[in-house]
Scaffold this motif. Structure first.
Motif, PDB file in Angstrom:
ATOM      1  N   THR A  27       1.101  -1.153   0.046  1.00  0.00           N
ATOM      2  CA  THR A  27       0.013  -0.216   0.080  1.00  0.00           C
ATOM      3  C   THR A  27       0.740   1.127   0.125  1.00  0.00           C
ATOM      4  N   GLY A  28       0.566   2.100  -0.633  1.00  0.00           N
ATOM      5  CA  GLY A  28       1.260   3.546  -0.730  1.00  0.00           C
ATOM      6  C   GLY A  28       0.302   4.545  -0.955  1.00  0.00           C
ATOM      7  N   THR A  29       0.779   5.845  -0.417  1.00  0.00           N
ATOM      8  CA  THR A  29      -0.017   7.296  -0.452  1.00  0.00           C
ATOM      9  C   THR A  29       0.769   8.153  -1.022  1.00  0.00           C
ATOM     10  N   VAL A  30       0.152   9.055  -1.904  1.00  0.00           N
ATOM     11  CA  VAL A  30       0.954  10.049  -2.516  1.00  0.00           C
ATOM     12  C   VAL A  30       0.291  11.235  -2.152  1.00  0.00           C
ATOM     13  N   TYR A  31       0.638  12.358  -1.845  1.00  0.00           N
ATOM     14  CA  TYR A  31       0.162  13.767  -1.702  1.00  0.00           C
ATOM     15  C   TYR A  31       0.703  14.379  -2.790  1.00  0.00           C
ATOM     16  N   GLU A  32      -0.081  15.359  -3.424  1.00  0.00           N
ATOM     17  CA  GLU A  32       0.502  16.233  -4.396  1.00  0.00           C
ATOM     18  C   GLU A  32      -0.331  17.617  -4.808  1.00  0.00           C
ATOM     19  N   GLU A  44      -8.779  33.021 -13.935  1.00  0.00           N
ATOM     20  CA  GLU A  44      -7.775  32.606 -13.022  1.00  0.00           C
ATOM     21  C   GLU A  44      -7.665  31.170 -13.133  1.00  0.00           C
ATOM     22  N   GLY A  45      -6.377  30.658 -12.728  1.00  0.00           N
ATOM     23  CA  GLY A  45      -6.087  29.401 -12.673  1.00  0.00           C
ATOM     24  C   GLY A  45      -6.388  28.875 -11.469  1.00  0.00           C
ATOM     25  N   LYS A  46      -6.217  27.356 -11.393  1.00  0.00           N
ATOM     26  CA  LYS A  46      -6.456  26.813 -10.122  1.00  0.00           C
ATOM     27  C   LYS A  46      -5.270  26.000  -9.334  1.00  0.00           C
ATOM     28  N   PHE A  47      -5.657  25.847  -8.255  1.00  0.00           N
ATOM     29  CA  PHE A  47      -4.541  25.248  -7.168  1.00  0.00           C
ATOM     30  C   PHE A  47      -5.209  23.805  -6.932  1.00  0.00           C
ATOM     31  N   ILE A  48      -4.866  22.844  -7.275  1.00  0.00           N
ATOM     32  CA  ILE A  48      -5.572  21.474  -6.817  1.00  0.00           C
ATOM     33  C   ILE A  48      -4.552  20.786  -5.985  1.00  0.00           C
ATOM     34  N   SER A  49      -5.247  20.218  -4.890  1.00  0.00           N
ATOM     35  CA  SER A  49      -4.596  19.324  -3.947  1.00  0.00           C
ATOM     36  C   SER A  49      -5.031  17.883  -4.505  1.00  0.00           C
ATOM     37  N   ILE A  50      -4.035  16.747  -4.403  1.00  0.00           N
ATOM     38  CA  ILE A  50      -4.293  15.401  -4.656  1.00  0.00           C
ATOM     39  C   ILE A  50      -4.047  14.526  -3.443  1.00  0.00           C
ATOM     40  N   ALA A  51      -4.864  13.673  -3.031  1.00  0.00           N
ATOM     41  CA  ALA A  51      -4.227  12.453  -2.129  1.00  0.00           C
ATOM     42  C   ALA A  51      -4.752  11.388  -2.792  1.00  0.00           C
ATOM     43  N   MET A  52      -3.845  10.483  -3.075  1.00  0.00           N
ATOM     44  CA  MET A  52      -4.166   9.111  -3.406  1.00  0.00           C
ATOM     45  C   MET A  52      -3.559   7.886  -2.635  1.00  0.00           C
ATOM     46  N   ASN A  53      -4.339   7.084  -2.420  1.00  0.00           N
ATOM     47  CA  ASN A  53      -4.031   5.918  -1.625  1.00  0.00           C
ATOM     48  C   ASN A  53      -4.135   4.663  -2.621  1.00  0.00           C
ATOM     49  N   THR A  54      -3.030   3.859  -2.726  1.00  0.00           N
ATOM     50  CA  THR A  54      -3.059   2.680  -3.879  1.00  0.00           C
ATOM     51  C   THR A  54      -2.868   1.408  -2.953  1.00  0.00           C
ATOM     52  N   THR A  55      -3.697   0.365  -2.976  1.00  0.00           N
ATOM     53  CA  THR A  55      -3.374  -0.991  -2.519  1.00  0.00           C
ATOM     54  C   THR A  55      -3.207  -1.792  -3.793  1.00  0.00           C
ATOM     55  N   PHE A  56      -2.158  -2.967  -3.654  1.00  0.00           N
ATOM     56  CA  PHE A  56      -1.997  -3.586  -4.741  1.00  0.00           C
ATOM     57  C   PHE A  56      -1.621  -5.122  -4.093  1.00  0.00           C
ATOM     58  N   ASP A  57      -2.393  -6.035  -4.759  1.00  0.00           N
ATOM     59  CA  ASP A  57      -2.483  -7.355  -4.195  1.00  0.00           C
ATOM     60  C   ASP A  57      -2.153  -8.201  -5.175  1.00  0.00           C
ATOM     61  N   TYR A  58      -0.797  -8.861  -5.548  1.00  0.00           N
ATOM     62  CA  TYR A  58      -0.505  -9.508  -6.684  1.00  0.00           C
ATOM     63  C   TYR A  58      -1.160 -10.911  -6.751  1.00  0.00           C
ATOM     64  N   THR A  59      -1.495 -11.471  -5.251  1.00  0.00           N
ATOM     65  CA  THR A  59      -1.929 -12.861  -5.047  1.00  0.00           C
ATOM     66  C   THR A  59      -3.366 -12.996  -5.630  1.00  0.00           C
ATOM     67  N   THR A  60      -4.184 -11.733  -5.604  1.00  0.00           N
ATOM     68  CA  THR A  60      -5.301 -11.898  -6.331  1.00  0.00           C
ATOM     69  C   THR A  60      -5.485 -11.173  -7.415  1.00  0.00           C
ATOM     70  N   GLY A  61      -4.462 -10.516  -8.030  1.00  0.00           N
ATOM     71  CA  GLY A  61      -4.562  -9.756  -9.381  1.00  0.00           C
ATOM     72  C   GLY A  61      -5.351  -8.402  -9.280  1.00  0.00           C
ATOM     73  N   LYS A  62      -5.466  -7.812  -8.021  1.00  0.00           N
ATOM     74  CA  LYS A  62      -6.117  -6.731  -8.093  1.00  0.00           C
ATOM     75  C   LYS A  62      -5.472  -5.564  -7.448  1.00  0.00           C
ATOM     76  N   MET A  63      -5.994  -4.484  -7.714  1.00  0.00           N
ATOM     77  CA  MET A  63      -5.381  -2.954  -7.372  1.00  0.00           C
ATOM     78  C   MET A  63      -6.520  -2.324  -7.213  1.00  0.00           C
ATOM     79  N   ALA A  64      -6.430  -1.373  -5.854  1.00  0.00           N
ATOM     80  CA  ALA A  64      -7.605  -0.372  -5.615  1.00  0.00           C
ATOM     81  C   ALA A  64      -6.783   0.880  -5.265  1.00  0.00           C
ATOM     82  N   ILE A  65      -7.362   1.996  -5.855  1.00  0.00           N
ATOM     83  CA  ILE A  65      -7.030   3.324  -6.184  1.00  0.00           C
ATOM     84  C   ILE A  65      -7.980   4.267  -5.142  1.00  0.00           C
TER      85      ILE A  65
END
Length: 109
Positions: A27-32, A44-65
Motif C-alpha cells: 500500500t502506498g500514499t501520494v500527496y500532490e 484565474e488558474g486553479k490550485f488543486i490538491s491530490i491525495a491518492m492511496n493505492t493498494t496492490f495485491d499480486y496474489t489476487t491480481g487486484k489493485m484499488a486506488i
C-alpha cells in the motif's frame, strides 16, 4: 584481470542488473499539489490538491486506488475509487460525488 574473473564467476554483470523484488502486497500514499493555468485568457488558474492511496495485491491480481481531488479555490472535493481486476481485465471507476460507477476494460499491464 582477477576482478573480472570474480565478477563473471559470481554471475554478476553490470550491463544486466538483477531485478528488484517487490512484495506481493503493498500500500502506498501520494500527496500532490498542482497549479493549473487558466484555460481561457483573462480567467484565474486553479490550485488543486491530490491525495491518492493505492493498494496492490499480486496474489489476487487486484489493485484499488482511492483518489481525492480538491479545488483549493472552490473547496470542492471530487472522490474517485478505482478497482482494477487484472484476472478479468476489467476496471471499475466509482465517482463518489456523482454516485456513479463505470466499467472499462484494462488495456495496460
Amino acid at each position: 584481470m582477477v576482478l573480472l574473473v570474480a565478477v563473471m564467476l559470481s554471475g554478476g554483470d553490470a550491463r544486466h542488473p538483477r531485478r528488484c523484488c517487490m512484495p506481493k502486497q503493498w500500500t502506498g500514499t501520494v500527496y500532490e499539489s498542482v497549479g493549473v493555468g487558466p484555460s481561457t485568457p483573462g480567467t484565474e488558474g486553479k490550485f488543486i490538491s491530490i491525495a491518492m492511496n493505492t493498494t496492490f495485491d499480486y496474489t489476487t491480481g487486484k489493485m484499488a486506488i482511492m483518489e481525492y481531488l480538491t479545488d483549493e479555490t472552490s473547496q470542492v472535493t471530487h472522490a474517485f475509487h478505482v478497482i482494477a481486476d487484472y484476472s478479468t481485465n476489467k476496471s471499475y471507476i466509482i465517482d463518489l460525488l456523482a454516485k456513479t460507477c463505470a466499467y472499462q476494460p484494462l488495456t495496460d499491464p
